[in-house]
Write an enzyme that holds these catalytic residues in place. Structure first.
Site, short mmCIF file in Angstrom:
data_model
loop_
_atom_site.label_atom_id
_atom_site.label_comp_id
_atom_site.label_asym_id
_atom_site.label_seq_id
_atom_site.Cartn_x
_atom_site.Cartn_y
_atom_site.Cartn_z
N GLU A 1 0.89 -1.40 0.04
CA GLU A 1 -0.04 -0.02 0.20
C GLU A 1 0.88 1.12 0.00
OE1 GLU A 1 -0.64 -2.93 1.78
OE2 GLU A 1 -2.96 -3.30 1.15
N HIS B 1 -10.32 -5.73 10.24
CA HIS B 1 -10.85 -5.47 8.95
C HIS B 1 -12.36 -4.69 9.02
CE1 HIS B 1 -8.07 -8.40 7.33
NE2 HIS B 1 -8.59 -8.24 6.08
#
Lengths: 325, 321
Positions: free
Chosen positions: A59, A128
């Site tokens: 990322e 998450h």
């Protein structure tokens, strides 16, 4: 035209990429896999791998690459598989994307969109299931958008892609399959403009993203009890349409803010402050916040349900505010 | 190799040297605030490398960025004004020493989070390739950035997508005070780190401006003709402390070590070469010294006489319109 939130995003990006070949889509699994949530379905076929780039699971690396590309004149759309993974790119987003214009004294611009789902789905566990919009809203130089409906998602994503600034565009896994009417043909929605999704005189409920749907459901229940709630969807969280919220509060005299993020230093605290500062004399009661619990998200369903605002908690908050304890 | 060419290289290195010395002086006078990281001792790398590229090629750097900015051609007065925090500075005083940017010259900035600008460099190179242009990107950083995760992500992406970025590691042997052998696993051959990603890599004497330029010309030709990343490790030494907060040798290195390295001062080495080959005389060096001295004095005068930004500038440039 009744389409899903997912299709609305797909259409927005597709239309923009057809219009401007400086735009490219980059992220994990956005190409051949068609996006982890199938938002970029058909993109590789139409735009090719030069403009639809599958990345390694890095990322910081690919977000930084997109920032550099934006500095050199391109218009990247970064897809984060989820904003939880965006934490790995925070240095790039906060230290580079948000500051480069200012640090350069206006010489450079970073026109880009960083998009993907935030908030909880079902039982995905603590890593998450986070609603991190307050983090991004805190940073000068970023704009933050969190649309709730397919119509808003499409119009705002198109505006975001055309904006010359770094934009954090937060979707939600549980919204992707929801459907709604989307205007035919070309349209955009201005960044920074709230919308009153339901008119009412008794109480203002401010809610965005998934929580908007919850607020609208609760408002229907409340209407049956004789309480008319006005539901205001900021749609853009930064810059926030303060005027829209304040004028609604001036009308109703009561404010409930529903957000999925954590209570402490959450976005609702900022909205409440604005209401106190700009509509204090109009408030009949203290502002009430319905938020996510201040805990890492538990896996087990009963505890997870307890950690996320639900209709019951919104109803209870509004009833107490309107009817008194 | 002709005389004018060598004199020009010498002049650029001298400008950086005198500019930096003057900056230290201005820092002591509190004309410059914050952190100030001087490039003294490392001049041959910026000058040699940037002499090998075109004006439209991109350069991006870390926080020790004055040398790269000046070598890219920025006006010393506007650089000094930036250090002074003045409205006439390159970034209107909003960037400061560590964040110089001169977009007009494709000097894309100094960045102060170690390792954080390597992905940006790959992005500049991505844009070049995407738009089918033929520029190259020079990305300067210290050896302290090599073990960062972001550097490795950048190396991997650049190699994977064959992006025209030349990573130039200025190995001055110390982080702040931590020597390279205590920070980088492959310390005896830092370039080996890049080879692990299939990136071609070379090591050069970073005190020898001619060696740097010669290698860089070859590297730039390769990268321009067939886009791909390249890694150059330039061995160097900073003669001053890490920043102005750090004395020139500190507790982590000895005075003797600094003195020994100063024998290989890049200005001294070039001057010796030129003198030996009869391509530079005492008169030439004196003339350059005078010219550069005047330039730096003019830069300080410009910075000093410039106004600070108006209060209204505070909230400008946060967003683009």
């Amino acid at each position: 035209m009744l389409i899903s939130y997912r299709e609305a995003l797909n259409q927005a990006m597709r239309e923009e990429m057809r219009r401007d070949d400086r735009i490219f889509l980059i992220g994990e699994e956005v190409g051949y896999y068609q996006g982890a949530f199938k938002v970029s379905k058909g993109f590789v076929e139409e735009f090719g791998t030069q403009r639809v780039l599958d990345t390694p699971i890095t990322e910081a690396g690919f977000t930084g690459l997109a920032i550099g590309a934006a500095m050199a004149g391109l218009r990247p759309i970064v897809e984060l598989m989820t904003f939880n993974f965006g934490i790995l790119a925070l240095d790039q987003i906060v230290n580079n994307a948000a500051k480069i214009r200012y640090m350069s004294g206006g010489q450079l611009a970073v026109p880009m969109v960083i998009r993907g789902p935030g908030s909880a789905a079902h039982q995905l566990g603590a890593q998450h299931s986070q609603s991190l919009e307050a983090w991004f809203c805190h940073v000068p130089g970023l704009k933050v958008i969190a649309p709730a409906t397919p119509h808003d998602a499409k119009g705002l994503l198109k505006s975001a892609v055309r904006d010359p600034n770094p934009i954090i565009f937060i979707e939600a896994q549980l919204l992707y399959s929801t459907k709604g009417d989307v205007a035919e043909g070309e349209y955009t929605i201005p960044i920074g403009q709230a919308e009153v999704k339901r008119r009412g005189d008794d109480v203002t409920i401010v809610a965005y993203s998934k929580m908007l749907l919850l607020a609208l459901e609760a408002a229907e229940d409340l209407a049956r009890e004789g309480i008319q709630a006005e539901v205001v969807d900021p749609r853009t969280l930064k810059p926030l349409d303060v005027q829209a919220i304040v004028s609604s509060v001036k009308k109703t005299g009561r404010l409930v803010i529903v957000e999925e993020g954590w209570l402490f230093a959450g976005l609702g605290a900022q909205i409440a402050e604005l209401a106190y500062a700009q509509a204090f004399d109009y408030l009949d009661a203290p502002v009430v916040r319905v938020t996510g619990a201040d805990v890492p998200m538990p896996y087990t369903r009963p505890l997870e349900d307890a950690a996320i605002p639900d209709r019951g908690r919104v109803l209870a908050a509004v009833r107490q505010l309107v009817n008194g304890p | 190799m002709d005389r004018d060419d060598l004199l020009s290289l010498y002049r650029q290195m001298l400008l950086i040297r005198r500019f930096e010395e003057k900056s230290a002086e201005m820092y002591a006078l509190a004309k410059i605030g914050g952190f100030l990281h001087l490039y003294i001792g490392e001049e041959a790398i910026a000058v040699g490398a940037i002499a090998a590229v075109r004006a439209d090629d991109y350069v991006i750097s870390a926080y020790r960025d004055h040398g790269h900015c000046l070598a890219k051609g920025s006006e010393p007065g506007r650089v000094m004004a930036e250090l002074f925090g003045k409205a006439t500075g390159l970034c209107k005083g909003k960037g400061g020493s560590m964040h110089l940017v001169d977009a007009r010259r494709n000097f894309m900035g100094g960045y102060a989070i170690v390792g954080g600008h390597l992905p940006l460099a790959t992005g500049l190179a991505f844009a070049v390739k995407y738009q089918k242009r033929d520029q190259v990107v020079l990305c300067f950083f210290g050896e302290g950035a090599v073990p960062t995760g972001q550097a490795h992500e950048a190396f991997n992406l650049a190699a994977l997508w064959k992006l025209p970025v030349i990573f130039i590691c200025e190995n001055n042997r110390y982080g702040m005070g931590t020597p390279v052998h205590r920070a980088v696993a492959l310390y005896s051959d830092v370039a080996e780190t890049a080879r692990a990603y299939g990136i071609e890599a070379d090591t050069v004497d970073g005190m020898d401006v001619l060696a740097v330029r010669t290698l860089m010309k070859t590297v730039v030709t390769k990268v321009r003709s067939a886009p791909r990343p390249y890694f150059v490790e330039a061995l160097t030494y900073r003669f001053m402390g890490h920043s102005m907060a750090d004395p020139s040798h500190g507790h982590y290195r000895t005075k003797e070590e600094v003195e020994e390295e100063r024998q290989r001062d890049p200005l001294l080495l070039l001057r010796r070469t030129m003198t030996n080959r009869g391509l530079g005389s005492e008169a030439d060096f004196k003339r350059l010294e005078r010219e550069v001295g005047e330039m730096v004095a003019a830069a300080v005068k410009f910075a000093d006489e410039s106004p600070f930004p108006a209060r209204t500038a505070l909230e400008e440039d946060v967003y683009a319109e």
